[in-house]
Write a protein that holds these residues in place. Structure first.
Motif, PDB file in Angstrom:
ATOM      1  N   ARG A   1       0.785  -1.201  -0.360  1.00 30.53           N
ATOM      2  CA  ARG A   1      -0.056   0.056   0.414  1.00 30.53           C
ATOM      3  C   ARG A   1       0.986   1.599  -0.104  1.00 30.53           C
ATOM      4  O   ARG A   1       0.249   2.296  -0.505  1.00 30.53           O
ATOM      5  CB  ARG A   1      -0.700  -0.124   1.283  1.00 30.53           C
TER       6      ARG A   1
ATOM      7  N   ASP B   1      -7.429  -0.829  -1.315  1.00 31.77           N
ATOM      8  CA  ASP B   1      -7.793  -1.906  -1.309  1.00 31.77           C
ATOM      9  C   ASP B   1      -9.206  -1.581  -2.139  1.00 31.77           C
ATOM     10  O   ASP B   1      -9.335  -0.541  -2.834  1.00 31.77           O
ATOM     11  CB  ASP B   1      -9.099  -1.241  -0.356  1.00 31.77           C
TER      12      ASP B   1
ATOM     13  N   ILE C   1      -4.645  -3.380   4.254  1.00 33.71           N
ATOM     14  CA  ILE C   1      -3.964  -3.952   3.129  1.00 33.71           C
ATOM     15  C   ILE C   1      -2.252  -3.607   3.762  1.00 33.71           C
ATOM     16  O   ILE C   1      -2.619  -2.385   4.211  1.00 33.71           O
ATOM     17  CB  ILE C   1      -3.822  -3.622   1.609  1.00 33.71           C
TER      18      ILE C   1
ATOM     19  N   ALA D   1       3.382  -4.786   1.771  1.00 27.34           N
ATOM     20  CA  ALA D   1       2.712  -6.406   1.222  1.00 27.34           C
ATOM     21  C   ALA D   1       3.565  -7.426   1.529  1.00 27.34           C
ATOM     22  O   ALA D   1       3.361  -9.015   2.071  1.00 27.34           O
ATOM     23  CB  ALA D   1       0.905  -5.921   0.865  1.00 27.34           C
TER      24      ALA D   1
ATOM     25  N   LEU E   1      -4.106 -10.419  -0.542  1.00 28.12           N
ATOM     26  CA  LEU E   1      -3.715  -9.311   0.579  1.00 28.12           C
ATOM     27  C   LEU E   1      -4.567  -8.938   1.511  1.00 28.12           C
ATOM     28  O   LEU E   1      -3.941  -7.118   2.512  1.00 28.12           O
ATOM     29  CB  LEU E   1      -2.789  -8.058  -0.457  1.00 28.12           C
TER      30      LEU E   1
END
Length: 444
Positions: A130, A142, A159, A163, A271
């Motif tokens: 992110r 998202d 997220i 990640a 994720l």
């Protein structure tokens, strides 16, 4: 949800680690830098589910719905090297060297383990998360069910900023492997006291990120014979585990020794807020092209389907129009029965719900929605004709593509799973999640 692109990190499995003082074996590097004018090698492509070919605001720079991972001009992969035991208060000083990649495991307030990583000239690394920092190659935010995805940072995003990471071999067969967590701006990964982590039987370390990185490999590959596989969780060191009781539970699942973190054509990567599809170059050769999808649209329109009640000629709009308001000739469908009509205002059954309509041909009551052709070719299993639509969103694709995604559960929240339309992310409804479209041809 969204994506972006740049380099700077990666890491293999715990079996590659050695303790301090262990000389290990000397291995000649097979990595080589790409030469000027040399044909680019593509490892594969990541496609974000829910965008149908392009972000609503357009694909820009690293932010896009589909990104190719290609061999870098210089290898930037890293691999585990040496493990240190250290007092926790001294961790920040030990990690002050920004040029040294490392993973820090905090076991207690007084004891931490740091695993140093060294350059690997045999691999290229790509990071996903992110964060919009430069070390993240693909910035992902998202995806909301129904295609109303947020394309900027979200305060409630689940997220991780860093990640996961994908390491690709620079030599044939260009194997791609996925690992949970990515390195931050200081080239470090931190697993704090509350993170799920443990010592492996061989005395090394491994762990899981807060909300986890889940992977599903389809059975039979990503083809006409595909069937959904089993969702697994990938660890920081690339080992495979069964799912935790909930997404962020402290207790890890069981080690699955006969499975690996190698990505295959059609592998799904979740994720916790966005799901990505991995396509290999060989797999994409079997997928329909945008030219084929456009030919199918023109062929469907050339058949001059008609509204069985209004008798008007229907036509799928050009994707160049974008998905704004439905066109006057846009086909609409009753998602319970599959009968295709032009738009009309009769048959409302508001006592059943604000979107409920009664089909004038068969009298079934259900949602009545415009049909939109699926434009992300990489999500299609085959180049079959656009004969089926997802319910209730109305995205159209081939029968095999529709049936595959309708029976593929995608993670949602901390422990739920829902089948969803791959083109917009809407949760599927009805007995099968998709319907066969019933068109009426011209009366003449």
């Amino acid at each position: 949800m969204v994506l972006e692109g740049n380099p700077e990190v990666g890491s293999p499995r715990t079996s590659d680690l050695r303790h301090p003082g262990h000389k290990g074996s000397c291995v000649l590097s097979s990595g080589e830098d790409a030469q000027p004018g040399q044909e680019s090698i593509k490892y594969g492509e990541l496609i974000v589910l829910g965008y149908n070919g392009c972000l609503a605001s357009g694909d820009k720079g690293r932010r896009r719905s589909r990104l190719a991972l290609s061999r870098r001009s210089h290898a930037n992969g890293v691999k585990p090297d040496v493990m240190h035991h250290i007092s926790t208060p001294l961790v920040s000083k030990a990690l002050s060297n920004r040029g040294q990649h490392s993973i820090s495991y905090t076991l207690s307030r007084s004891h931490s383990v740091i695993v140093e990583y060294t350059h690997d000239s045999d691999t290229d690394m790509f990071q996903i998360g992110r964060s919009t920092e430069n070390m993240i190659d693909f910035v992902v935010t998202d995806t909301s069910p129904g295609g109303g995805a947020g394309e900027g940072p979200s305060a409630q995003s689940t997220i991780s900023r860093y990640a996961c990471r994908i390491l690709c071999d620079r030599r044939p067969p260009y194997t791609a492997r996925i690992y949970a967590a990515g390195f931050d701006a200081s080239s470090n990964i931190f697993l704090g006291e509350r993170a799920a982590k443990w010592r492996t039987p061989d005395g090394l370390m491994d762990g899981l990120t807060t909300n986890g990185v889940l992977v599903m490999h389809p059975a039979g590959g990503f083809s006409e014979d595909s069937a959904p596989g089993v969702w697994r969780e990938i660890s920081v060191c690339g080992n495979v585990y069964t799912l935790r009781d909930s997404r962020s539970a402290q207790q890890r699942g069981k080690l699955v020794e006969n499975e690996s973190n190698v990505l295959r054509d059609g592998s799904l990567i979740d994720l916790c807020g966005a799901t990505l599809l991995w396509r290999t170059p060989a797999g994409l050769l079997r997928a329909p092209t945008l030219k084929q999808l456009e030919a199918q649209r023109q062929e469907a329109n050339a058949a001059r389907p008609q509204c069985p009640v209004g008798l008007s000629t229907l036509a799928f709009p050009s994707p160049a129009r974008g998905r704004t308001a439905p066109d006057k000739q846009q086909p609409w469908v009753y998602v319970r029965c599959g009968h295709v009509h032009g738009y009309h205002g009769w048959g409302c059954r508001r006592e059943r719900g604000p979107q409920e309509r009664e089909c004038p041909l068969c009298r079934l009551v259900g949602p009545y929605v415009p049909l939109w052709l699926g434009q992300e070719a990489g999500l299609c299993l085959d180049p079959g004709p656009p004969s089926h639509a997802f319910a209730p969103c109305g995205h159209v694709c081939s029968e095999k593509t529709a049936r595959y995604w309708a029976q593929t559960p995608l993670p949602h929240g901390t422990h739920a799973f829902h089948a969803a339309c791959p083109f917009c992310g809407a949760w599927l409804t009805g007995e099968h999640g998709c319907i066969r479209l019933i068109f009426q041809g011209p009366l003449d």
